[in-house]
Design an enzyme around this catalytic site. Sequence first.
Site, PDB file in Angstrom:
ATOM      1  N   SER A  24      49.570  15.180  -9.296  1.00 55.59           N
ATOM      2  CA  SER A  24      49.342  16.310 -10.174  1.00 55.59           C
ATOM      3  C   SER A  24      49.919  17.622  -9.651  1.00 55.59           C
ATOM      4  O   SER A  24      50.036  18.600 -10.387  1.00 55.59           O
ATOM      5  CB  SER A  24      47.830  16.493 -10.382  1.00 55.59           C
ATOM      6  N   LYS A  67      48.268  25.789  -5.206  1.00 54.72           N
ATOM      7  CA  LYS A  67      47.963  24.992  -6.396  1.00 54.72           C
ATOM      8  C   LYS A  67      46.829  25.651  -7.179  1.00 54.72           C
ATOM      9  O   LYS A  67      45.832  26.078  -6.592  1.00 54.72           O
ATOM     10  CB  LYS A  67      47.579  23.570  -5.983  1.00 54.72           C
ATOM     11  N   SER A  91      48.312  12.881  -5.188  1.00 60.05           N
ATOM     12  CA  SER A  91      48.870  14.065  -5.830  1.00 60.05           C
ATOM     13  C   SER A  91      49.530  15.063  -4.898  1.00 60.05           C
ATOM     14  O   SER A  91      50.110  16.045  -5.359  1.00 60.05           O
ATOM     15  CB  SER A  91      47.784  14.780  -6.639  1.00 60.05           C
TER      16      SER A  91
END
Length: 497
Positions: free
Chosen positions: A155, A80, A179
């Site tokens: 997210s 990420k 998330s």
Amino acid sequence: MADLIRLTAAELAARVAAGDVSAVEVAEAHLARIDAVDEKVHAFLHVDREGALAQARAVDEKRANGEPLGPLAGVPLALKDIFTTEGVPTTVGSKILEGWIPPYDATVTKRLKAAGVVILGKTNMDEFAMGSSTENSAFGPTGNPWDLTRIPGGSGGGSAASLASFQAPLAIGTDTGGSIRQPAAVTGTVGVKPTYGGVSRYGMVAFSSSLDQGGPCARTVLDAALLHEVIAGHDPLDSTSIDASVPPVVEAARTGSVAGLRVGVVREFRGEGFQQGVLNRFDESVELLRGLGATIVELSCPSFDKALAAYYLIAPSECSSNLARFDAMRYGLRVGDDGTRSAEEVTSLTRESGFGPEVKRRIMLGTYALSSGYYDAYYGSAQKVRTLVARDFDRAFAQVDVVVSPTTPTTAFPIGERVDDPMAMYLADLCTIPVNLAGNAAMSLPCGLADEDGLPVGLQIIAPALADDRLYRVGAAVEAEFQARWGHPILEEAPAL
């Protein structure tokens, strides 16, 4: 080579260690897959082709020299884009950091490299991890591999989508209010939010410091456990890091069982706003647990109804403080610095250009909640609710070993459907937020497809702080039983890209 992308991380590591395939061949197979499908999915913001191949060659050299390899050596991973990576761009999905090249690695990045994990690149995300759909990325949305017109969660939608599209067997996400778990639920993958402080936050760009937690994303429970063990553990560089041994998550994943466990079902995690197909799959999961020997206990946690409101005061308040560092003076974007403007004007112009609408919304909410005259009424009250949520969990875990719930109230919604309705967007995290407020551990894993749309549904398993191994014990048992019933992993039902 194409078959390599379908293997689990555990299988890939075993083949690399045995010399049946080289780490370079594994990396090349996944890079080829990225080339083939990521233009449609948009899971990656940056692919580090040269870096990945160099890391893979280093693993092959170690094996050739007879040096010991870690349990995930040679396995590719999608990271990420919130973790700093030395020499590789880190944007956090924001224009304000576009083009920034960090001079150091996050602790998670260091541990991955030390374990021989091959980092393919950085994945798309909601800007500064603020969102539930990955539509808030400054670089465009990611599609859900099950249906590219739908969101992959947020997210960390890029990390989850990279798994579901077989671009990577492992990924790393972060979880502030869901998330990791929410994207896992809507993409048919596995995502784990470890105990708060169980994985270092050093080098992880902060959104809400008392809630943020990095964790593993994978396609199987065992793979998630193997990755969890690599990245977890005390870090003296992180003041919130827990100085305790890592729970035996891999052992738990290998010997999954729920026999004799008490499993709690929270009354407040169903009702209005929940899709019927989600509730149907959850009810089947509860019956599956009962059939495997668990005792089902119904619980009430009344403060959970207030958790969403408390979260959306605490998280924006902390973000308004954390994002103050992006002032155009030290790093990142700088707008209007033509010699005629003051530092304050340059900062204002830079933030106007660099931050997206959702980030601005949360900064304003947080600044207001922390302002003189409103602090006690808003932020202070939210912290009191947080205490009530933690106490409800304490009472629950005095009666049960784990708690289960749907991970999300609905399946993946269409891209664009909730962009102009922040409240509807925030409700996607209804079931996940209480865990972050209390600092507990939780996992999402697939429990079937919804009747209405044939899209994945996630089962959430929640364990007390520092009892992360319970997640893997229960998750492995549930995964094995479901896959025996289905006859295959759920991702085999996803449409081909």
